[in-house]
Each structure stands twice: as structure tokens, then as C-alpha cells.
Design a protein around this motif. Structure first.
Motif, PDB file in Angstrom:
ATOM      1  N   GLY A   9      17.950 -10.091 -10.812  1.00 55.25           N
ATOM      2  CA  GLY A   9      19.368 -10.405 -10.908  1.00 55.25           C
ATOM      3  C   GLY A   9      20.278  -9.198 -10.948  1.00 55.25           C
ATOM      4  O   GLY A   9      21.504  -9.341 -10.978  1.00 55.25           O
ATOM      5  N   LYS A  10      19.714  -7.992 -10.941  1.00 55.92           N
ATOM      6  CA  LYS A  10      20.524  -6.771 -10.975  1.00 55.92           C
ATOM      7  C   LYS A  10      20.848  -6.296  -9.555  1.00 55.92           C
ATOM      8  O   LYS A  10      20.089  -6.518  -8.620  1.00 55.92           O
ATOM      9  CB  LYS A  10      19.775  -5.651 -11.699  1.00 55.92           C
ATOM     10  CG  LYS A  10      19.312  -5.986 -13.103  1.00 55.92           C
ATOM     11  CD  LYS A  10      20.430  -5.926 -14.112  1.00 55.92           C
ATOM     12  CE  LYS A  10      19.881  -6.050 -15.539  1.00 55.92           C
ATOM     13  NZ  LYS A  10      20.974  -6.016 -16.547  1.00 55.92           N
ATOM     14  N   THR A  11      21.975  -5.623  -9.430  1.00 64.08           N
ATOM     15  CA  THR A  11      22.349  -4.987  -8.178  1.00 64.08           C
ATOM     16  C   THR A  11      22.343  -3.476  -8.383  1.00 64.08           C
ATOM     17  O   THR A  11      22.992  -2.970  -9.301  1.00 64.08           O
ATOM     18  CB  THR A  11      23.742  -5.435  -7.712  1.00 64.08           C
ATOM     19  OG1 THR A  11      23.729  -6.844  -7.484  1.00 64.08           O
ATOM     20  CG2 THR A  11      24.143  -4.727  -6.426  1.00 64.08           C
ATOM     21  N   VAL A  64      27.937  -3.811  -9.270  1.00 59.92           N
ATOM     22  CA  VAL A  64      27.006  -2.700  -9.435  1.00 59.92           C
ATOM     23  C   VAL A  64      26.532  -2.683 -10.883  1.00 59.92           C
ATOM     24  O   VAL A  64      27.294  -2.386 -11.796  1.00 59.92           O
ATOM     25  CB  VAL A  64      27.653  -1.339  -9.085  1.00 59.92           C
ATOM     26  CG1 VAL A  64      26.610  -0.226  -9.225  1.00 59.92           C
ATOM     27  CG2 VAL A  64      28.238  -1.348  -7.681  1.00 59.92           C
ATOM     28  N   ASP A  65      25.280  -3.034 -11.071  1.00 56.65           N
ATOM     29  CA  ASP A  65      24.679  -2.973 -12.410  1.00 56.65           C
ATOM     30  C   ASP A  65      24.015  -1.631 -12.655  1.00 56.65           C
ATOM     31  O   ASP A  65      23.940  -1.155 -13.790  1.00 56.65           O
ATOM     32  CB  ASP A  65      23.633  -4.082 -12.569  1.00 56.65           C
ATOM     33  CG  ASP A  65      24.219  -5.463 -12.382  1.00 56.65           C
ATOM     34  OD1 ASP A  65      25.121  -5.826 -13.156  1.00 56.65           O
ATOM     35  OD2 ASP A  65      23.800  -6.172 -11.440  1.00 56.65           O
ATOM     36  N   ARG A 106      34.365  -0.248 -12.352  1.00 57.89           N
ATOM     37  CA  ARG A 106      33.897  -1.633 -12.280  1.00 57.89           C
ATOM     38  C   ARG A 106      32.835  -1.919 -13.337  1.00 57.89           C
ATOM     39  O   ARG A 106      32.769  -3.028 -13.861  1.00 57.89           O
ATOM     40  CB  ARG A 106      33.404  -1.972 -10.876  1.00 57.89           C
ATOM     41  CG  ARG A 106      32.185  -1.219 -10.390  1.00 57.89           C
ATOM     42  CD  ARG A 106      31.773  -1.730  -9.012  1.00 57.89           C
ATOM     43  NE  ARG A 106      32.727  -1.335  -7.983  1.00 57.89           N
ATOM     44  CZ  ARG A 106      32.667  -1.769  -6.725  1.00 57.89           C
ATOM     45  NH1 ARG A 106      31.735  -2.623  -6.364  1.00 57.89           N
ATOM     46  NH2 ARG A 106      33.531  -1.345  -5.838  1.00 57.89           N
ATOM     47  N   MET A 107      32.009  -0.915 -13.672  1.00 56.71           N
ATOM     48  CA  MET A 107      31.068  -1.098 -14.779  1.00 56.71           C
ATOM     49  C   MET A 107      31.829  -1.279 -16.089  1.00 56.71           C
ATOM     50  O   MET A 107      31.465  -2.113 -16.926  1.00 56.71           O
ATOM     51  CB  MET A 107      30.116   0.101 -14.890  1.00 56.71           C
ATOM     52  CG  MET A 107      29.038   0.160 -13.831  1.00 56.71           C
ATOM     53  SD  MET A 107      27.882   1.521 -14.155  1.00 56.71           S
ATOM     54  CE  MET A 107      26.601   1.169 -12.944  1.00 56.71           C
ATOM     55  N   GLY A 113      26.429  -1.379 -17.643  1.00 52.82           N
ATOM     56  CA  GLY A 113      25.975  -0.626 -16.480  1.00 52.82           C
ATOM     57  C   GLY A 113      24.997   0.462 -16.889  1.00 52.82           C
ATOM     58  O   GLY A 113      25.043   0.972 -18.011  1.00 52.82           O
ATOM     59  N   ALA A 114      24.098   0.786 -15.968  1.00 54.98           N
ATOM     60  CA  ALA A 114      23.144   1.876 -16.187  1.00 54.98           C
ATOM     61  C   ALA A 114      23.302   2.879 -15.049  1.00 54.98           C
ATOM     62  O   ALA A 114      23.243   2.509 -13.871  1.00 54.98           O
ATOM     63  CB  ALA A 114      21.720   1.347 -16.229  1.00 54.98           C
ATOM     64  N   ILE A 115      23.510   4.132 -15.417  1.00 53.96           N
ATOM     65  CA  ILE A 115      23.668   5.204 -14.443  1.00 53.96           C
ATOM     66  C   ILE A 115      22.549   6.211 -14.637  1.00 53.96           C
ATOM     67  O   ILE A 115      22.240   6.608 -15.761  1.00 53.96           O
ATOM     68  CB  ILE A 115      25.031   5.900 -14.601  1.00 53.96           C
ATOM     69  CG1 ILE A 115      26.171   4.917 -14.326  1.00 53.96           C
ATOM     70  CG2 ILE A 115      25.136   7.116 -13.681  1.00 53.96           C
ATOM     71  CD1 ILE A 115      27.549   5.449 -14.698  1.00 53.96           C
ATOM     72  N   LEU A 116      21.939   6.598 -13.522  1.00 52.76           N
ATOM     73  CA  LEU A 116      20.882   7.605 -13.562  1.00 52.76           C
ATOM     74  C   LEU A 116      21.222   8.705 -12.574  1.00 52.76           C
ATOM     75  O   LEU A 116      21.408   8.450 -11.381  1.00 52.76           O
ATOM     76  CB  LEU A 116      19.528   6.983 -13.208  1.00 52.76           C
ATOM     77  CG  LEU A 116      18.344   7.951 -13.192  1.00 52.76           C
ATOM     78  CD1 LEU A 116      18.085   8.508 -14.595  1.00 52.76           C
ATOM     79  CD2 LEU A 116      17.093   7.267 -12.650  1.00 52.76           C
TER      80      LEU A 116
END
Length: 256
Positions: A8-10, A82-83, A126-127, A133-136
Motif C-alpha cells: 500500500g506504500k508509494t 509519496v510515502d 506533501r509528506m 513519510g520516510a526519506i532515505l
């Protein structure tokens, strides 16, 4: 119930068509994410998208120059949710400061640093609005230790390391997590091309030499970096933010 960790994540992955980015794209799709692959190389991105879809996953390729903010904004306008954002796109340069001209330095900065900034500029709002949201960010051991003849590259990856901390701090209370991975040398087509370009006629010798600079005795495989990326971008890492993870075969702590 599904045991897919990103169901279910994008996810948006820059430089997602080759090397580490390719491995991350494949694994994230396998784990249930809809993967948006941002690439300059259209053919490479399309082939990977077809491969993911053929195996039952969901993916879409986008031609994007991350160093160009307008290009990034146009692509991101076509992506609703955007997840997960993985800032993976990057280039390298060999040379100390005396052998790094202005063009070299600007090229590294524009892709590695400005490219990550452009993606964050487009995605973080948007997050923030969705409250999660997760950012890497893909940093490097070059951000943590001195490496010979990597002046511009090390500078850019040091910026990515600091950028990770800044985003994590600023958006701590908006449900946005931000971490980075600092790989040591990873055996990718990029590495093979890099060695061939900079050490012509010495490819086998240099590959062996670079492999042995990792205390573990070999380069990493892209899948090993992707496994860490999966964990950090999954809900299992919900209590982790503002950290860097050297996936380095002992390079930083055991090279003595």
C-alpha cells in the motif's frame, strides 16, 4: 494477511534503474510498494519497469533530471502520493582539490547535492500535509572518513549526511522520518565503468585492491544495501530518524 512490508506504500526512487537503485526498486516492489523510478536513462528504466510488472509488482518509469528543479517538479506533479523517497541518484569524481576544476566540482554538486535538495523540495510539503513519510538519503563512507582523491565526491556526500540531520530535525513533529545509508564500495556496473574509465588496463588489479580495502574482504552487493533501505523505509523502523547507517564491511570502524 499479507506479510509484505511495504504493501500500500508509494515509493519514489531516484537513479532507480541501475546499481543500488535498481536493487532497491526490485525489493520495494516485491514487498508491495508501487515504485516510481526516476531516471535519465529511459531504456534502462523501462526495462526495469517491465521486469517488475512481469513479476506481479507495480512500477512506473519517469524520465527526470534531478539536478533540474523544473524537471523534478513536472515529474512529481504526475505522482499523487509519496510515502517513501529514496535519494539515490549520484555521480563520482576522482581527484584531490588541485585536480578538481570548477566544472568538475559544479557537476558533482549539481547532481549529488542539488539533486537531493530538488527532490526534498518537491516531496517534503506533501509528506508534511499527509502527516507521514520516510526519506532515505544515500550518503557514503566518504562522508565519515578521509578517502584519497575524492575531494568533490566526499564534499557532496558530507552535505547529504548533514542534510539528513536537518530534514530529520525540522520535520520531527510532522511524522516524517529521515535517515541515510553510507555504503562502502558496492559492486555495481557503475563501479566497473568507474574503474575502466579511471584505471584503463588495470581493471582486474584495481578491482581486487578496492575490494580488499573493506576489512570483510570484498565489496558489498547491491541487494545488501537494498535490505537496509527496506528496513529503514518500513514501519518497523518507526522509531528511527536522524541516523546514518554505514553498510561498509567494517570500513569505518575496523580499518586499522
Amino acid at each position: 494477511m499479507s506479510n509484505k512490508r511495504l504493501l500500500g506504500k508509494t515509493a519514489v526512487i531516484t537513479g532507480g534503474g541501475s546499481g543500488i537503485g535498481r536493487a532497491i526498486s526490485l525489493l520495494f516492489a516485491k514487498e508491495g510498494a508501487f515504485v516510481h523510478i526516476l531516471e535519465l536513462n529511459t531504456e534502462r528504466a523501462d526495462m526495469l519497469t517491465d521486469e517488475i510488472q512481469a513479476s506481479g509488482g507495480q512500477a512506473q518509469a519517469h524520465v527526470c533530471d534531478v539536478s533540474n528543479q523544473q524537471s523534478v517538479l513536472e515529474v512529481m506533479a504526475r505522482i499523487n502520493t509519496v510515502d517513501i523517497l529514496v535519494n539515490n541518484a549520484g555521480i563520482a569524481h576522482v581527484g584531490d582539490v588541485e585536480h578538481t576544476n570548477e566544472t568538475d566540482f559544479d557537476r558533482i554538486y549539481t547532481v549529488n547535492v542539488k539533486g537531493a535538495y530538488n527532490m526534498l523540495y518537491a516531496v517534503v510539503p506533501r509528506m508534511k500535509k499527509q502527516g507521514a513519510g520516510a526519506i532515505l538519503n544515500m550518503a557514503s563512507i566518504a562522508a565519515l572518513v578521509g578517502i584519497t582523491d575524492r575531494f568533490a565526491y566526499s564534499t557532496s556526500k558530507g552535505a547529504i549526511y548533514a542534510m539528513t540531520l536537518s530534514i530529520a530535525r525540522d520535520y520531527l513533529h510532522h511524522g516524517i522520518r529521515c535517515n541515510s545509508i553510507s555504503p562502502a564500495r558496492v559492486h555495481t556496473p557503475f563501479v566497473d565503468g568507474f574503474i575502466a574509465k579511471n584505471y584503463p588496463g588495470q581493471e582486474a588489479e584495481m578491482f581486487e585492491k578496492l575490494s580488499k580495502t573493506q576489512p570483510i574482504g570484498r565489496m558489498a552487493q547491491p541487494d545488501e544495501i537494498a535490505s537496509m533501505a527496506l528496513f529503514l523505509c518500513s514501519d518497523e523502523a518507526g522509531f528511527i530518524t536522524g541516523n546514518d547507517y554505514p553498510v561498509d564491511g567494517g570500513f569505518v570502524k575496523l580499518n586499522n
